[in-house]
Design a protein around this motif. Structure first.
Motif, mmCIF file in Angstrom:
data_model
loop_
_atom_site.group_PDB
_atom_site.id
_atom_site.type_symbol
_atom_site.label_atom_id
_atom_site.label_comp_id
_atom_site.label_asym_id
_atom_site.label_seq_id
_atom_site.Cartn_x
_atom_site.Cartn_y
_atom_site.Cartn_z
ATOM 1 N N PRO A 198 47.240 35.336 35.613
ATOM 2 C CA PRO A 198 47.534 35.569 36.878
ATOM 3 C C PRO A 198 45.873 35.259 37.540
ATOM 4 O O PRO A 198 45.121 36.204 37.995
ATOM 5 C CB PRO A 198 47.642 36.954 37.265
ATOM 6 N N LEU A 199 45.545 34.165 37.903
ATOM 7 C CA LEU A 199 44.200 33.785 38.609
ATOM 8 C C LEU A 199 44.179 33.285 39.884
ATOM 9 O O LEU A 199 45.220 32.513 40.117
ATOM 10 C CB LEU A 199 43.691 32.689 37.582
ATOM 11 N N TYR A 200 43.233 33.518 40.564
ATOM 12 C CA TYR A 200 43.143 32.981 42.090
ATOM 13 C C TYR A 200 42.111 31.876 41.852
ATOM 14 O O TYR A 200 40.987 32.005 41.737
ATOM 15 C CB TYR A 200 42.634 34.011 43.086
ATOM 16 N N VAL A 203 51.848 33.795 32.232
ATOM 17 C CA VAL A 203 51.017 32.865 33.057
ATOM 18 C C VAL A 203 49.969 33.760 33.666
ATOM 19 O O VAL A 203 50.145 34.776 34.359
ATOM 20 C CB VAL A 203 52.007 32.498 34.418
ATOM 21 N N ALA A 235 38.154 46.548 41.204
ATOM 22 C CA ALA A 235 38.337 47.375 42.206
ATOM 23 C C ALA A 235 39.951 47.745 41.999
ATOM 24 O O ALA A 235 40.258 48.940 42.426
ATOM 25 C CB ALA A 235 38.096 46.717 43.563
ATOM 26 N N LEU A 236 40.622 46.716 41.981
ATOM 27 C CA LEU A 236 42.044 46.997 42.115
ATOM 28 C C LEU A 236 42.764 47.873 40.964
ATOM 29 O O LEU A 236 43.606 48.719 41.097
ATOM 30 C CB LEU A 236 42.809 45.603 41.736
ATOM 31 N N ASP A 246 33.604 37.118 40.997
ATOM 32 C CA ASP A 246 34.512 37.687 42.080
ATOM 33 C C ASP A 246 35.864 38.091 41.781
ATOM 34 O O ASP A 246 36.153 39.244 41.974
ATOM 35 C CB ASP A 246 34.666 36.659 43.455
ATOM 36 N N TYR A 247 36.469 37.344 40.893
ATOM 37 C CA TYR A 247 37.516 37.740 40.707
ATOM 38 C C TYR A 247 37.956 38.858 39.634
ATOM 39 O O TYR A 247 38.490 39.849 39.819
ATOM 40 C CB TYR A 247 38.365 36.406 39.800
ATOM 41 N N PHE A 302 37.095 41.849 41.652
ATOM 42 C CA PHE A 302 38.391 42.324 42.545
ATOM 43 C C PHE A 302 39.350 43.198 41.461
ATOM 44 O O PHE A 302 39.992 44.100 42.161
ATOM 45 C CB PHE A 302 38.996 40.869 43.051
ATOM 46 N N VAL A 303 39.810 42.425 40.506
ATOM 47 C CA VAL A 303 40.485 43.077 39.300
ATOM 48 C C VAL A 303 39.967 44.601 39.152
ATOM 49 O O VAL A 303 40.952 45.540 39.107
ATOM 50 C CB VAL A 303 40.674 42.410 38.234
ATOM 51 N N PRO A 353 49.652 38.734 31.449
ATOM 52 C CA PRO A 353 50.919 38.192 31.538
ATOM 53 C C PRO A 353 50.958 36.657 31.058
ATOM 54 O O PRO A 353 49.717 35.935 30.687
ATOM 55 C CB PRO A 353 51.162 37.940 33.167
ATOM 56 N N GLU A 390 40.694 29.936 43.715
ATOM 57 C CA GLU A 390 39.697 29.729 44.715
ATOM 58 C C GLU A 390 38.572 30.759 44.688
ATOM 59 O O GLU A 390 37.488 30.598 45.471
ATOM 60 C CB GLU A 390 40.129 29.934 46.218
#
Lengths: 255, 308
Positions: free
Chosen positions: B84-86, B82, B100-101, B93-94, B97-98, B80, B88
């Motif tokens: 889309p990052l976390y 912006v 797995a998502l 890890d991020y 997570f993606v 996107p 923390e």
């Protein structure tokens, strides 16, 4: 199920890698510890006095004199703290644009909601579970009734679960976390004191208001009464909250 | 690979995208070009299943975006506007997570992660918290997350926005290296990005399609005249009149000490022009074709040129 767990795991990790979970749990434990200590001291002094009279001596009941007020105090702290735990769940995603990642992944909206809900439940369970350590003292020096205590904890868990669902819902409404927390707190407080209005109401309204009051159902559970009516109330409260969240998210995308 | 048919998206009364249709063939990179608020992001959001369309149809890799959203989401990687990052989370890890998502099977997650990290050149920051890495790295993490499940289609919304020239070059190279294996649609308002990375463009303005096709097709269809630029040492005045006598020449103009000779497309008069310059001894220094570039094309289309 795997998708729900993926989301939940990430949220739990976020709670515990940021200070949120630690602060919430620590403050909760300090407050509960204080209330426990006060209740126990009071019980101690009462027990010494009452023990001198054989009639009163039979009525000394640690469950009623320590646990029932403690559970009530804990429920109030939850009312204040759970909105702070749930406020970021959807608001933050919306604000930072990460919701775009979630909603463009092959995961259903319902799974996302349940994953986030589950994560907050885990933190709640940790909060409640850790207070269990306090019972070491009552069991060491007294003989409280275990089922009654567990019933109280079940009440707190169910009530907390309902609160979290409300928090998730308000978090989905706004991208401002403060607004989300205030709305959750206001709504929960209103549900809490609905039974006050019941005093002046009559007939069907009295029953309806009493039934809707969060407090009324919890009160029974702290006294060791496990009524399916109360369980159904909390479960349906939570379900309704999550259902509304689902509707809000779907409608926003379709608008 | 991507087919959009009569797509319309309204936000209340506001029409963000109107009756948009285009196709992108497998393995190609297409640019979605248009000024700000043209409807580029909305189009991409509809394609990726983030927003439903008001009307029309879109298919990605044979799946209907509206009827089979999860199938489409499995084959699309999306960056996107912006990222889309976390903040923390750490980069790895991020990305896990993606993965797995995006339902990368657990056994394949580690290789997928390694591949995304190596393709996006993130090895040096994989253990760092996202909030502590530079803008350029964040953008690359964004690209890595869109690639993690090895999707057939990549949708990149302004992939080079806010980067410095070196980073822009890197990201463009990265995107070009993904061509073939992935079908890519990227939005931009950097025209150079289109010429450097894309096989074709879809130009939209105010939600509507202005033009679409390969760069060659478009420049050919929008070109009204063939034009050569002539640089001479002397004899400009003479040349200005003499060149007009060549059969077919429409116009000769003088500009900044150079002469521009125009004629209608379909014939090639370059040889005639150069022969005359030599015969008349004007001292021919340079003769070049003035091709229609993407800037000309874009400005013509967006400023009301429309379909040729």
């Amino acid at each position: 199920m795997r998708n729900i767990w993926t989301i939940a795991k990430k949220e739990i990790k976020t709670y515990f890698t940021s200070p949120i979970a630690y602060v919430v749990i620590a403050v909760f434990l300090v407050l509960v510890g204080f209330f426990f200590y006060s209740a126990l001291s009071w019980f101690n002094s009462q027990a010494i006095q009452m023990a001198q009279n054989p009639y009163y001596a039979q009525q000394i009941n640690i469950n009623q004199m320590v646990y029932t007020p403690l559970f009530h105090n804990m429920s109030i702290i939850l009312l204040l703290m759970l909105p702070l735990l749930t406020m970021r769940l959807f608001s933050e995603e919306k604000k930072t644009g990460t919701d775009e990642l979630l909603f463009t992944s092959p995961v259903n909206v319902g799974q996302i909601i349940l994953g986030k809900y589950l994560a907050a439940l885990v933190v709640l369970a940790a909060m409640l579970g850790l207070t269990g350590l306090l019972s070491v003292f009552t069991f060491a020096y007294g003989n409280p009734e275990v089922p009654q205590i567990l019933n109280g904890y079940l009440g707190l868990l169910l009530m907390g679960a309902a609160f979290i669902a409300a928090g998730v819902f308000f978090s989905s409404l706004t991208e401002n976390q403060i607004v989300s927390a205030i709305l959750t707190f206001g709504a929960l407080l209103l549900f809490w004191i609905l039974n006050w209005a019941a005093y002046s109401a009559s007939g069907m309204w009295k029953d309806v208001l009493n039934y809707l009051s969060v407090f009324q159902h919890f009160d029974d559970m702290t006294r060791g009464i496990l009524d399916t009516k109360d369980v159904v109330y909390y479960v349906s409260f939570a379900f309704f909250g999550l259902f509304l969240t689902h509707s809000v998210i779907q409608s926003r995308r379709w608008r | 690979m991507i087919e959009v048919e009569h797509l319309t998206k309204k936000y209340g009364d506001l029409i963000a995208v109107r009756d948009l249709s285009f196709k992108v063939a497998k393995g190609k990179i297409w640019g979605l070009l248009g000024p700000n608020a043209a409807g580029k992001t909305t189009t991409m959001r509809v394609l990726t299943g983030y927003l439903p369309a008001t009307e029309g149809k879109a298919t990605v890799a044979g799946f209907d975006v509206f009827a089979q959203p999860n199938e489409v989401k499995r084959v699309i990687g999306y960056l996107p506007e912006v990222v889309p990052l976390y903040p923390e989370m750490t980069v790895s890890d991020y990305l896990s997570f993606v993965a797995a998502l995006k339902q990368v099977p657990a056994a394949k997650r580690k290789p997928a992660l390694e591949r995304a990290i190596s393709v996006s050149n993130l090895a040096s920051v994989k253990g760092r918290l996202i909030k502590n890495i530079s803008r350029g790295f964040k953008q690359r993490v964004g690209i890595a997350q869109s690639l993690i499940h090895n999707p057939d289609v990549l949708v990149l919304d302004e992939p080079t926005i806010g980067l410095d020239p070196a980073q822009i070059k890197e990201i463009r190279e990265l995107i070009k290296s993904l061509k073939g294996e992935h079908t890519i649609i990227l939005s931009t308002h950097h025209l150079a990005e289109v010429t450097q990375t894309c096989d074709g463009v879809v130009i939209i303005n105010e939600g509507g399609l202005m033009a679409s096709g390969s760069l060659e097709e478009l420049t050919a269809s929008f070109r009204e005249k063939d034009r050569v630029i002539l640089r001479l040492r002397r004899g400009h005045e003479d040349a200005l009149t003499a060149l007009r006598t060549i059969p077919g020449v429409e116009k000769v103009t003088r500009h900044n000490g150079e002469l521009a000779v125009e004629w209608n497309p379909g014939k090639d008069l370059r040889e005639n022009v150069s022969r005359m310059a030599v015969e008349k001894e004007w001292g021919l220094l340079e003769l070049r074709t003035a091709a229609m570039n993407i800037e000309d094309l874009y400005l013509r289309v967006v400023s009301g040129g429309g379909e040729p």
